[in-house]
Design a protein around this motif. Structure first.
Motif, PDB file in Angstrom:
ATOM      1  N   ILE A  77      -1.951  -3.645  -1.698  1.00  0.00           N
ATOM      2  CA  ILE A  77      -2.064  -3.844  -3.055  1.00  0.00           C
ATOM      3  C   ILE A  77      -1.162  -2.963  -4.098  1.00  0.00           C
ATOM      4  O   ILE A  77      -0.770  -1.979  -3.530  1.00  0.00           O
ATOM      5  CB  ILE A  77      -3.490  -3.667  -3.814  1.00  0.00           C
ATOM      6  N   ARG A  87      -2.527  -8.326  -4.653  1.00  0.00           N
ATOM      7  CA  ARG A  87      -3.053  -8.072  -3.443  1.00  0.00           C
ATOM      8  C   ARG A  87      -2.519  -9.418  -2.557  1.00  0.00           C
ATOM      9  O   ARG A  87      -2.749 -10.310  -2.708  1.00  0.00           O
ATOM     10  CB  ARG A  87      -4.797  -8.134  -3.569  1.00  0.00           C
ATOM     11  N   VAL A 120      -5.657  -1.903   1.294  1.00  0.00           N
ATOM     12  CA  VAL A 120      -6.801  -2.197   0.964  1.00  0.00           C
ATOM     13  C   VAL A 120      -7.768  -1.912   2.171  1.00  0.00           C
ATOM     14  O   VAL A 120      -7.760  -2.046   3.206  1.00  0.00           O
ATOM     15  CB  VAL A 120      -7.041  -3.824   0.892  1.00  0.00           C
ATOM     16  N   TYR A 143     -10.305  -8.002  -6.437  1.00  0.00           N
ATOM     17  CA  TYR A 143      -8.759  -8.676  -6.385  1.00  0.00           C
ATOM     18  C   TYR A 143      -8.594  -9.645  -5.355  1.00  0.00           C
ATOM     19  O   TYR A 143      -8.556  -9.608  -4.292  1.00  0.00           O
ATOM     20  CB  TYR A 143      -7.781  -7.518  -6.144  1.00  0.00           C
ATOM     21  N   THR A 145      -6.951 -12.238  -2.936  1.00  0.00           N
ATOM     22  CA  THR A 145      -5.647 -12.450  -2.208  1.00  0.00           C
ATOM     23  C   THR A 145      -4.666 -13.325  -2.713  1.00  0.00           C
ATOM     24  O   THR A 145      -5.399 -14.552  -2.854  1.00  0.00           O
ATOM     25  CB  THR A 145      -5.918 -12.195  -0.677  1.00  0.00           C
ATOM     26  N   ASP A 155      -5.115  -5.517 -13.914  1.00  0.00           N
ATOM     27  CA  ASP A 155      -5.944  -4.685 -13.383  1.00  0.00           C
ATOM     28  C   ASP A 155      -6.596  -3.759 -14.534  1.00  0.00           C
ATOM     29  O   ASP A 155      -7.737  -3.393 -14.216  1.00  0.00           O
ATOM     30  CB  ASP A 155      -4.708  -3.792 -12.569  1.00  0.00           C
TER      31      ASP A 155
END
Length: 186
Positions: A77, A87, A120, A143, A145, A155
């Motif tokens: 990430i 991510r 992660v 988050y 992928t 974020d």
């Protein structure tokens, strides 16, 4: 036109990494402030000379923000100063030689830059802190992928109240952190 601080504000040993086993099964995963990522097998750094070894090719204005040791099968990430996070699977970045520049990890907006990179870990959360002292913890499963090279997701909001993102780090419930301002206030 927000000007970032002259020195890195927060980096959980992102640029200092101790490696004892130099093999072809582990990788050094690099992230630069310009949004590039690269991975290289640790065996490429086995024999270091007195003058050192080139670890990554950089343009003049770019610099390494973070390096992590991986096994080649993790998820990464990336976090930016403007509050974006992306991510993606590490497998989307092929291993390259030491002097290679790398590939685009995240597409950054004009004036934005990467401030941190984390591996992660589902038993940890991502702590994001802003320049004005605000912070937020988010579970990694929040988050989604995506593919490497995207714009990322929000974020943390970077408003006038919050300021820009100063750093992000993965933490567990029992962890303790100490934050110090540029004026020395703890």
């Amino acid at each position: 036109d927000h000007k970032p601080p002259e020195y890195p504000t927060w980096r959980k040993d992102c640029c200092n990494l101790s490696v004892t086993d130099f093999d072809d099964e582990h990788y050094l995963f690099f992230a630069t402030k310009g949004g590039l990522v690269k991975k290289t097998v640790t065996s490429a750094f086995k024999h270091v000379t007195k003058s050192g070894k080139i670890a990554i090719g950089l343009k003049d204005e770019d610099e390494v923000v973070c390096v992590r040791l991986t096994d080649g099968n993790r998820e990464i990430i990336l976090g930016s100063r403007f509050g974006k996070a992306l991510r993606f699977p590490e497998s989307e970045v092929r291993a390259t030689g030491r002097s290679a520049r790398g590939v685009r990890g995240i597409r950054l907006a004009k004036g934005d830059e990467i401030i941190s990179m984390e591996i992660v870990s589902e038993d940890e959360t991502l702590l994001s802190l802003t320049e004005n002292g605000y912070g937020k913890r988010t579970r990694f499963d929040q988050y989604l992928t995506h593919r490497r090279g995207g714009r990322g997701v929000i974020d943390i909001i970077t408003t006038g109240r919050n300021g820009m993102v100063a750093g992000m780090i993965s933490v567990k419930d029992g962890d303790e952190i100490m934050i110090t301002t540029q004026n020395g206030i703890v």
